[in-house]
Design a protein around this motif. Structure first.
Motif, PDB file in Angstrom:
ATOM      1  N   GLU A   1       0.802  -1.223   0.000  1.00  0.00           N
ATOM      2  CA  GLU A   1       0.000   0.000   0.000  1.00  0.00           C
ATOM      3  C   GLU A   1       0.829   1.265   0.000  1.00  0.00           C
ATOM      4  OE1 GLU A   1      -2.954   2.154   3.156  1.00  0.00           O
ATOM      5  OE2 GLU A   1      -3.431   0.097   2.625  1.00  0.00           O
ATOM      6  N   LEU A   2       1.843   1.321   0.849  1.00  0.00           N
ATOM      7  CA  LEU A   2       2.609   2.553   1.035  1.00  0.00           C
ATOM      8  C   LEU A   2       3.965   2.552   0.342  1.00  0.00           C
ATOM      9  CD1 LEU A   2       1.948   3.279   4.810  1.00  0.00           C
ATOM     10  CD2 LEU A   2       0.872   4.365   2.837  1.00  0.00           C
ATOM     11  N   PHE A   3       4.653   1.436   0.363  1.00  0.00           N
ATOM     12  CA  PHE A   3       6.044   1.431  -0.061  1.00  0.00           C
ATOM     13  C   PHE A   3       6.251   1.139  -1.545  1.00  0.00           C
ATOM     14  CE2 PHE A   3       6.767  -0.295   4.485  1.00  0.00           C
ATOM     15  CZ  PHE A   3       6.593   0.971   5.026  1.00  0.00           C
ATOM     16  N   VAL A   4       5.407   0.294  -2.138  1.00  0.00           N
ATOM     17  CA  VAL A   4       5.693  -0.167  -3.499  1.00  0.00           C
ATOM     18  C   VAL A   4       4.576   0.110  -4.503  1.00  0.00           C
ATOM     19  CG1 VAL A   4       6.326  -2.154  -4.935  1.00  0.00           C
ATOM     20  CG2 VAL A   4       7.257  -1.951  -2.627  1.00  0.00           C
ATOM     21  N   LEU A   5       3.332  -0.255  -4.197  1.00  0.00           N
ATOM     22  CA  LEU A   5       2.277  -0.237  -5.220  1.00  0.00           C
ATOM     23  C   LEU A   5       1.293   0.913  -5.112  1.00  0.00           C
ATOM     24  CD1 LEU A   5       1.368  -4.038  -5.372  1.00  0.00           C
ATOM     25  CD2 LEU A   5       2.927  -2.774  -6.859  1.00  0.00           C
ATOM     26  N   GLY A   6       0.960   1.336  -3.911  1.00  0.00           N
ATOM     27  CA  GLY A   6      -0.045   2.373  -3.736  1.00  0.00           C
ATOM     28  C   GLY A   6      -1.414   1.804  -3.417  1.00  0.00           C
ATOM     29  N   VAL A   7      -2.275   2.651  -2.888  1.00  0.00           N
ATOM     30  CA  VAL A   7      -3.611   2.250  -2.461  1.00  0.00           C
ATOM     31  C   VAL A   7      -4.436   1.748  -3.645  1.00  0.00           C
ATOM     32  CG1 VAL A   7      -5.762   3.054  -1.409  1.00  0.00           C
ATOM     33  CG2 VAL A   7      -3.571   3.920  -0.577  1.00  0.00           C
ATOM     34  N   GLY A   8      -5.144   0.637  -3.418  1.00  0.00           N
ATOM     35  CA  GLY A   8      -6.072   0.122  -4.412  1.00  0.00           C
ATOM     36  C   GLY A   8      -5.467  -0.758  -5.473  1.00  0.00           C
ATOM     37  N   ASN A   9      -4.185  -1.051  -5.387  1.00  0.00           N
ATOM     38  CA  ASN A   9      -3.516  -1.839  -6.427  1.00  0.00           C
ATOM     39  C   ASN A   9      -3.199  -3.259  -5.984  1.00  0.00           C
ATOM     40  OD1 ASN A   9      -3.459   0.305  -8.338  1.00  0.00           O
ATOM     41  ND2 ASN A   9      -1.781   1.236  -7.173  1.00  0.00           N
ATOM     42  N   TYR A  10      -3.956  -3.775  -5.033  1.00  0.00           N
ATOM     43  CA  TYR A  10      -3.799  -5.136  -4.542  1.00  0.00           C
ATOM     44  C   TYR A  10      -5.106  -5.524  -3.866  1.00  0.00           C
ATOM     45  CZ  TYR A  10      -3.368  -2.666  -0.162  1.00  0.00           C
ATOM     46  OH  TYR A  10      -3.629  -1.852   0.906  1.00  0.00           O
ATOM     47  N   SER A  11      -5.257  -6.803  -3.552  1.00  0.00           N
ATOM     48  CA  SER A  11      -6.459  -7.295  -2.879  1.00  0.00           C
ATOM     49  C   SER A  11      -6.110  -7.792  -1.484  1.00  0.00           C
ATOM     50  CB  SER A  11      -7.093  -8.434  -3.685  1.00  0.00           C
ATOM     51  OG  SER A  11      -6.257  -9.597  -3.643  1.00  0.00           O
ATOM     52  N   GLU A  12      -7.131  -8.032  -0.677  1.00  0.00           N
ATOM     53  CA  GLU A  12      -6.892  -8.590   0.650  1.00  0.00           C
ATOM     54  C   GLU A  12      -6.289  -9.984   0.556  1.00  0.00           C
ATOM     55  OE1 GLU A  12      -7.153  -7.154   3.747  1.00  0.00           O
ATOM     56  OE2 GLU A  12      -7.241  -5.405   2.433  1.00  0.00           O
TER      57      GLU A  12
END
Length: 514
Positions: A247-258
């Motif tokens: 979320e913070l270090f590599v991809l950003g918010v919303g770019n992965y799933s739980e």
């Protein structure tokens, strides 16, 4: 876009200010303008020796004394939930303006003496039975807190001193920005050694292949402690590090799933921290704690461990876009997002080599970087360090308990190095321009004006005729133009050079990077 463009001098001045600490000496700007923007940028970004920084080595912080637990369990705050908060919750926390008070500075007291005294205190009282034992434990806890506070103060003042001493300040500025990205606080890590080691990792690897930096950071002892990684086992995966990594270090918010978080957490299992290592906390991999087997993250399956997970994440296009957007907010504008064309230029430069410096070179040559409309508010550390650099003041040599003033000023302004308020780092933009911060800025300005009374900078202000002082101050502080109201106040105070300087240091024009 703005209706006018910056001239050649203003363009190189902006480059030097934003790749440094918000200020640039007039002589440096003149020399850079003669060399031209392209050559100046190449010199800024080039890796090389920095005699000033090299002559300011990190302090040798020893291990802390043992910390007895309070009756009934660990001390409040020793188990953080920050890593599991959502981005929205972290943002609300940042807006509330949590402050980390820096405490008192005991200048000149060596860390080893401090720790020895603390260890002596922790040994008093025998085995801790009865009221005498409880009193001894409380003394030991106080000694521990005092030693930890001392390490934090030593670390902060050392880094401030290095930032001021640096002859090529971009490397230290870049390290500061990465510190806000990989935000980690000594308040939970509780080890000055671990924080200084992380600081050096960010400095050493911060300009190269981002994948190499990210690989190092997922094994960084301070970050592992901060995000509860030692609790992440095959039997009970802890998702804090995995979530923040994406979320913070590599991809950003919303770019992965739980589901990606859960699988990534398993890939990161097995890493623990040995706090008893002689040279400070060390990351250790315990194979029996690692969840082996195939994992599926972002649609890719395989037997993922920490290194393979980092490689997978940093190959994603979202990684380049996330980092480009972050650096844009720090160096171009926190208010105006990059255009599609600008974002494409930055991500293309980042490329398959994940080259941070190539991306930043594209940023500094983007037309938006020299757009007059893109104004930044100085971070508190930028404001403090830039002022000290201009006035020729070294933090470790300040009179009148100067270290205490600097730490209190940064605490009041809202940004103390090694103590970000959350894993989301510090806020930016107008968040720094609060009423409370204005008072701290005034106190700081009054102090440094007194401390600078015998400096070359102050001598130059005194030499100017009273009517010329507002313009002289603008040149000294790198302000392109005073507003009508600021100029009127400076004119009224122009008979008093020290008062004029203090007013200029607290002006709206000096608080921003125009």
């Amino acid at each position: 876009m703005a209706s006018s463009e910056l001239d050649a001098d203003a363009r190189v001045a902006r480059l030097l200010q934003r790749t440094g600490f918000g200020t640039a000496a007039a002589t440096d700007v003149t020399a850079a303008a003669r060399a031209g923007y392209a050559k100046t940028l190449a010199a800024v970004l080039a890796e090389g020796d920095d005699p000033g920084a090299t002559a300011t080595p990190a302090p040798a912080l020893g291990p802390l004394p043992e910390r007895p637990e309070k009756p009934g369990g660990p001390e409040k705050g020793s188990k953080s939930e920050k890593g599991s908060k959502s981005a929205e919750e972290r943002g609300s926390s940042e807006k509330r303006g949590k402050r980390d008070a820096a405490g008192d500075v005991r200048s000149g007291v060596q860390n080893g003496v401090r720790n020895a005294a603390a260890q002596d205190a922790s040994r008093t009282g025998g085995d801790g039975g009865g009221e005498d034992g409880e009193a001894a434990d409380e003394d030991a806890r106080k000694a521990y807190r005092s030693a930890l506070r001392g390490q934090r103060e030593d670390a902060v003042l050392w880094w401030l001193d290095r930032m001021v001493a640096a002859e090529r300040p971009w490397r230290e500025k870049r390290t500061l920005l990465w510190h806000g990205h990989w935000a980690t606080s000594i308040g939970k890590v509780r080890s000055g050694q671990a924080m200084l080691a992380q600081n050096e990792t960010l400095r050493r690897l911060g300009g190269g292949d981002f994948r190499t930096l990210a690989r190092a950071m997922v094994r960084d002892p301070a970050l592992l402690i901060w995000l509860d990684a030692p609790k992440n086992t095959a039997e009970a995966p802890n998702e804090n590090l995995a979530r923040e990594l994406m979320e913070l270090f590599v991809l950003g918010v919303g770019n992965y799933s739980e589901a990606d978080v859960r699988e990534a957490a398993k890939a990161l299992t097995g890493w623990t921290v040995d706090r008893r290592a002689e040279q400070g906390p060390r990351a250790r991999f315990r194979a029996r704690r690692h969840a082996g087997g195939s994992r599926t993250v972002l649609g890719h399956s395989g037997d993922l461990d920490a290194r393979a997970l980092v490689d997978l994440l940093t190959e994603e296009a979202d990684c380049a876009r996330h980092l480009a957007t972050r650096w844009w907010g720090w160096l171009v504008s926190a208010e105006n997002s990059p255009s599609r064309a600008s974002l494409d230029r930055l991500t293309e430069a980042f490329g398959a080599r994940r080259d941070v410096t190539a991306m930043l070179r594209a940023l500094f040559t983007d037309p938006a970087f020299t757009d007059p409309d893109n104004v930044l508010v100085k971070q508190p550390v930028e404001y403090v360090v830039g002022t000290l650099r201009l006035l020729g003041l070294r933090p470790r040599r300040l009179p009148e308990q100067g270290g205490r003033v600097l730490l209190r000023s940064l605490g009041g302004l809202g940004q103390t190095p090694f103590a970000p308020p959350s894993v989301g780092g510090w806020p930016s933009g107008p968040a720094w321009l609060t009423t409370a911060a204005a008072q701290s800025r005034l106190t700081f300005a009054q102090y440094v004006t007194r401390a600078a009374r015998d400096t070359e900078a102050m001598a130059g202000i005194r030499k100017e005729a009273a009517g010329e002082r507002p313009e002289a101050l603008a040149r000294l502080l790198g302000v392109r133009e005073w507003s009508k109201s600021t100029r009127a106040v400076l004119t009224d105070a122009s008979a008093d050079p020290a008062r004029s300087l203090a007013i200029a240091l607290t002006s709206p024009e000096y608080s921003v990077l125009a």
